[in-house]
Design a protein around this motif. Sequence first.
Motif: not given
Lengths: 116, 113
Positions: A35, A43, A59, A90, A104-105, A107-109, B33, B35, B37, B41-43, B45, B88, B103
């Motif tokens: 993303y 996102l 997308e 991401f 659920p996803l 995510f990395g940093n 879902q 989320y 953030q 940071g990152h999203p 869940f 989100f 999203f």
Amino acid sequence: DAGITQSPRYKITETGRQVTLMCHQTWSHSYMFWYRQDLGHGLRLIYYSAAADITDKGEVPDGYVVSRSKTENFPLTLESATRSQTSVYFCASSMTDMSSYNSPLHFGNGTRLTVT
Amino acid sequence: GQQVMQIPQYQHVQEGEDFTTYCNSSTTLSNIQWYKQRPGGHPVFLIQLVKSGEVKKQKRLTFQFGEAKKNSSLHITATQTTDVGTYFCAGHHRGSTLGRLYFGRGTQLTVWP
């Protein structure tokens, strides 16, 4: 989560250069995603992969290339970087399989990419 | 195209006030879902809703999925400064390829102490 790592965390590159962002997960999740996050756009899905050697467009795939030769790695390549590709990228993974709802996803940093 | 619309884009509240963010889709969702953030940071869940009319609670957070499975909401009761961040929603449109999770643009929540 420590199970999914992205590198580098920050990258500055010039217009026209090729750049590869790395993503590695240790959970053996089947699905992996890329993303990009931009102000006002949330996102947006670039590419995703359901398994090794299976990838599909999201997308906003134009200007990006992905590969998935191994389950744990999902690199994203910008073939010829443009300023409009300046963004936070991401990577995410999930254990979704074809018989269930999206799991659920994780995510990395993120990688903050600046194209000058 | 298939999108998930989320409002408001920004919300500023004083600590103790309630907060709600809404998501809407023009097509039926198979699941949605949520989320969170944190800044920088990152999203992360929070929860997934699957059933029509489903309501789930996590402490001060209440999540709802509409009867038609086209809308959802997240309500926070008595906000705290730790609630700061962007929330989100992410929906999977029924009939679309599994993995295509769209999203919303997110609601950025600011909480004044």
